[in-house]
Structures are given as C-alpha cells and as structure tokens.
Design a protein around this motif. Sequence first.
Motif, PDB file in Angstrom:
ATOM      1  N   GLY A  74       0.859  -1.178   0.000  1.00 55.55           N
ATOM      2  CA  GLY A  74       0.000   0.000   0.000  1.00 55.55           C
ATOM      3  C   GLY A  74       0.892   1.224   0.000  1.00 55.55           C
ATOM      4  N   ALA A  75       1.026   1.876  -1.144  1.00 52.04           N
ATOM      5  CA  ALA A  75       1.928   3.017  -1.266  1.00 52.04           C
ATOM      6  C   ALA A  75       1.185   4.304  -0.930  1.00 52.04           C
ATOM      7  CB  ALA A  75       2.507   3.088  -2.673  1.00 52.04           C
ATOM      8  N   ALA A  76       1.718   5.037   0.037  1.00 52.06           N
ATOM      9  CA  ALA A  76       1.153   6.339   0.402  1.00 52.06           C
ATOM     10  C   ALA A  76       1.677   7.383  -0.578  1.00 52.06           C
ATOM     11  CB  ALA A  76       1.523   6.688   1.840  1.00 52.06           C
ATOM     12  N   LEU A  77       1.406   7.125  -1.852  1.00 53.60           N
ATOM     13  CA  LEU A  77       1.987   7.880  -2.959  1.00 53.60           C
ATOM     14  C   LEU A  77       0.976   7.978  -4.093  1.00 53.60           C
ATOM     15  CD1 LEU A  77       5.275   5.775  -3.213  1.00 53.60           C
ATOM     16  CD2 LEU A  77       5.177   8.102  -2.314  1.00 53.60           C
ATOM     17  N   LYS A  78       1.237   8.914  -5.008  1.00 56.44           N
ATOM     18  CA  LYS A  78       0.524   8.922  -6.281  1.00 56.44           C
ATOM     19  C   LYS A  78       1.407   8.332  -7.367  1.00 56.44           C
ATOM     20  CE  LYS A  78      -1.905  11.848  -9.562  1.00 56.44           C
ATOM     21  NZ  LYS A  78      -2.440  13.201  -9.850  1.00 56.44           N
ATOM     22  N   GLY A  79       2.655   8.798  -7.466  1.00 54.78           N
ATOM     23  CA  GLY A  79       3.610   8.202  -8.391  1.00 54.78           C
ATOM     24  C   GLY A  79       4.214   6.946  -7.782  1.00 54.78           C
ATOM     25  N   PHE A  80       4.487   5.948  -8.604  1.00 57.31           N
ATOM     26  CA  PHE A  80       5.005   4.685  -8.065  1.00 57.31           C
ATOM     27  C   PHE A  80       6.216   4.214  -8.851  1.00 57.31           C
ATOM     28  CE2 PHE A  80       1.399   4.097 -10.872  1.00 57.31           C
ATOM     29  CZ  PHE A  80       1.808   3.129 -11.777  1.00 57.31           C
ATOM     30  N   ASP A  81       7.027   5.176  -9.319  1.00 53.12           N
ATOM     31  CA  ASP A  81       8.222   4.825 -10.081  1.00 53.12           C
ATOM     32  C   ASP A  81       9.279   4.146  -9.230  1.00 53.12           C
ATOM     33  OD1 ASP A  81       9.915   7.449  -9.135  1.00 53.12           O
ATOM     34  OD2 ASP A  81       7.874   7.984  -9.663  1.00 53.12           O
ATOM     35  N   SER A 314      -6.406   0.004   1.811  1.00 52.68           N
ATOM     36  CA  SER A 314      -6.125  -0.852   0.655  1.00 52.68           C
ATOM     37  C   SER A 314      -5.418  -2.136   1.073  1.00 52.68           C
ATOM     38  CB  SER A 314      -5.276  -0.087  -0.368  1.00 52.68           C
ATOM     39  OG  SER A 314      -5.994   0.990  -0.905  1.00 52.68           O
ATOM     40  N   ILE A 315      -4.503  -2.013   2.020  1.00 49.88           N
ATOM     41  CA  ILE A 315      -3.832  -3.208   2.547  1.00 49.88           C
ATOM     42  C   ILE A 315      -4.860  -4.143   3.187  1.00 49.88           C
ATOM     43  CG2 ILE A 315      -2.226  -4.027   4.332  1.00 49.88           C
ATOM     44  CD1 ILE A 315      -0.563  -1.495   3.801  1.00 49.88           C
ATOM     45  N   LEU A 316      -5.756  -3.571   3.977  1.00 54.12           N
ATOM     46  CA  LEU A 316      -6.771  -4.393   4.646  1.00 54.12           C
ATOM     47  C   LEU A 316      -7.740  -5.011   3.648  1.00 54.12           C
ATOM     48  CD1 LEU A 316      -7.504  -2.194   7.804  1.00 54.12           C
ATOM     49  CD2 LEU A 316      -5.970  -4.172   7.598  1.00 54.12           C
ATOM     50  N   ASP A 317      -8.001  -4.313   2.545  1.00 59.53           N
ATOM     51  CA  ASP A 317      -8.833  -4.903   1.481  1.00 59.53           C
ATOM     52  C   ASP A 317      -8.245  -6.236   1.020  1.00 59.53           C
ATOM     53  OD1 ASP A 317     -10.769  -2.933   1.330  1.00 59.53           O
ATOM     54  OD2 ASP A 317      -9.782  -1.823  -0.292  1.00 59.53           O
ATOM     55  N   VAL A 318      -6.956  -6.249   0.761  1.00 57.97           N
ATOM     56  CA  VAL A 318      -6.309  -7.466   0.265  1.00 57.97           C
ATOM     57  C   VAL A 318      -6.351  -8.566   1.324  1.00 57.97           C
ATOM     58  CG1 VAL A 318      -4.106  -8.473  -0.485  1.00 57.97           C
ATOM     59  CG2 VAL A 318      -4.831  -6.246  -1.369  1.00 57.97           C
ATOM     60  N   LEU A 319      -6.074  -8.199   2.573  1.00 56.88           N
ATOM     61  CA  LEU A 319      -6.093  -9.213   3.641  1.00 56.88           C
ATOM     62  C   LEU A 319      -7.491  -9.802   3.816  1.00 56.88           C
ATOM     63  CD1 LEU A 319      -3.740  -7.717   6.388  1.00 56.88           C
ATOM     64  CD2 LEU A 319      -3.198  -9.039   4.338  1.00 56.88           C
TER      65      LEU A 319
END
Length: 343
Positions: A74-81, A314-319
């Motif tokens: 779960g990235a606390a980001l908009k860009g993920f480069d 989002s992390i909890l969604d996957v779990l």
Amino acid sequence: MPVKPKILATNPVFPETQALLEAYATVEVNPSVEPWDYHEVRRRCRDAVGLLAFMTDRIDADFLAACPDLRVIGAALKGFDNIDLHAATGAGVWVTIVPDLLTVPTAELAIGLMLSLGRNIVTGDRNIRANGFHGWRAQLYGAGLAGATVGIVGFGLVGRAIAERLAGFQCRLLACDQSVSATTAEAWPYVTMTSFENVIASSDYVVLALPLIASTMHIVNAETLAAMKRGARLVNPARGSLVDESAVADAISRGQLAGYAADAFECEDWALENRPSGIDRRLLDLSAPTVFTPHIGSAVTDVRREIELSAARSILDVLAGRVPFGAVNDPGKRMAHAQSAAR
C-alpha cells in the motif's frame, strides 16, 4: 488464538493509521523521521504480509524475492516509479496508490513556488534576516504572473488543478499532454492545448506536472533549456529526474534561465541506479533566484493523514480478500494466466 499477520510501515504514521491496522494485524512502524535504507526495510519485511510504503522506499525483484509472505504494498503515494510493478505482479503482490488526494496540495505548492521564484520572496526574507530592514530600496525586481504566459507540461489531475488555480491570475495558460482528448480539452476553454515545443518556446514560466516514466526522464535537458524563452523560469513540483539538474545549473549560469524552483530532486528517485547522491552543488550555490522545498507537496496535515488511511485501507482490502482501492496491477489475473498456460 490465531497469530495476527504482520504489516510493516517504513516511516512514522499517524495514530489513526496505526490503530486502524492494529485492529487486524501486528504493526511494526519506523518511529524515526530518518528512513530505513533498502536493506533494513527488506530485512524487516521478510515476514510481513503487508507493506505501507513511502517515497523513500525502493521495491525491486530482489526485495520481493526476500519477502515471500508479502501480499500487498500500500503506497502512500501517487507516483510509483520506485516500485517495480512488473516484478510485484509476477510475485503475486498487489500494489496500490492514492490517486487523487495529493492533487490539490501539490497544485497549491506549485503556485507558491512560482510566486516565490518570480517575486524573490525567499531572497527578500533571507536579506532581512541577514541585514535587517532599513526601508524600501530599489532592489529585487522580479516577475509577476499577471500578463505572463505559463506553460504546464502534463495535463492530468495535477496539471488541471494548477491551471484551475492560475485562472484568476490574469495570465495566459498553455498546456501540453498527448493523452488529453479533444473533449477533455474543451472543458478547459481558458487553457490553450498545444505542443511541448510551443509550450517550451513561448512560456515565461514552465511548470512540470508529469509522472516519471522512461519517456519523461530528463524531459528538461540542455536541448530543452536552450529552446526556452531566454529569461524564463522553471518550476518542478513533480519528480526530480524530469529535470537534468546539471543542465539547469548551466542554463542559469549563462542567463538562459532566470530561475528554478523545485520540490523534488534527482537524488530522490531511488529506483534509478545512477541517481546522484545529492542536489547539484552548483544549484545550491547560485546567486540567481532559486527556491527549493524538501518534497512537501502533499505536506498538509489532514491530507497526509487521509493518504495514509487510504493506503492502509487498501492493505486491509487485500487481507480480507477484496480487490483493493487504488490498485495499479492485478496479480490475480497474472497468476491465473500463468496457471492456465501451464496446463
């Protein structure tokens, strides 16, 4: 009693973020504002199922191979480069981002950088602190926004938010973005959509609002700078490596560029093997107007809290077995395809 899964947060988080995650998992948080390095994050993530990642992290194939239990980043980001999306998908790991919460604060900071650069705000502050104030003097004449031509390179969410905020400054707005449709362009009647070349050649201020991908790496280079209007100003609130900082220093030194403002720097782009270790020293030593902020584009307290909470959810969604909000890949489809091909 079943053992809770582990979630690793690589930077300090708000109490609300930690409490949300701890209701479902054991949470390990970096308590220091100094980030863990790549090897330390990888070591601590070996038994984690979830990773709350930030700008300072670099996730590659070797990292993922060392973390076999990892299911979601779960990235606390908009860009993920800084995340190898292909490797994550192949490893069966979801990657999520926060697509829109960073838009408004980043656009606001871009306007602040433009005003600070053009009107010598930072230089004036430093002069008063160093020398005191003895009344008006004929000095620090700069450039305003009224009547100026402002070119926005990239017209996604951030570019449009910048344009929206500039609309009241009585400046001429240009923008370029090959992915913007004619229908979308019609929704912005006060913005002239044109080519990158025209934006660069015509603008008094050039503002970057692009993601960092292969085609945008060093999109501002020696050639670009030479094509800019002499005396123009460059503003970068996006990603450091959009700009060749050495070329910018050269352009300022010879008077081609009147100033440079940035909130992001080449040294931060962790996924690039040849990234510099720091900001080009010549930029820091230049007497010409420069304004640098320490990557605070989204540093609004309420916004940062919600960014973290969105990434945590989002992390909890996957779990919980759900498709996560903000997903930028689908490892489930990749794994299903691989299983089908193996039959």
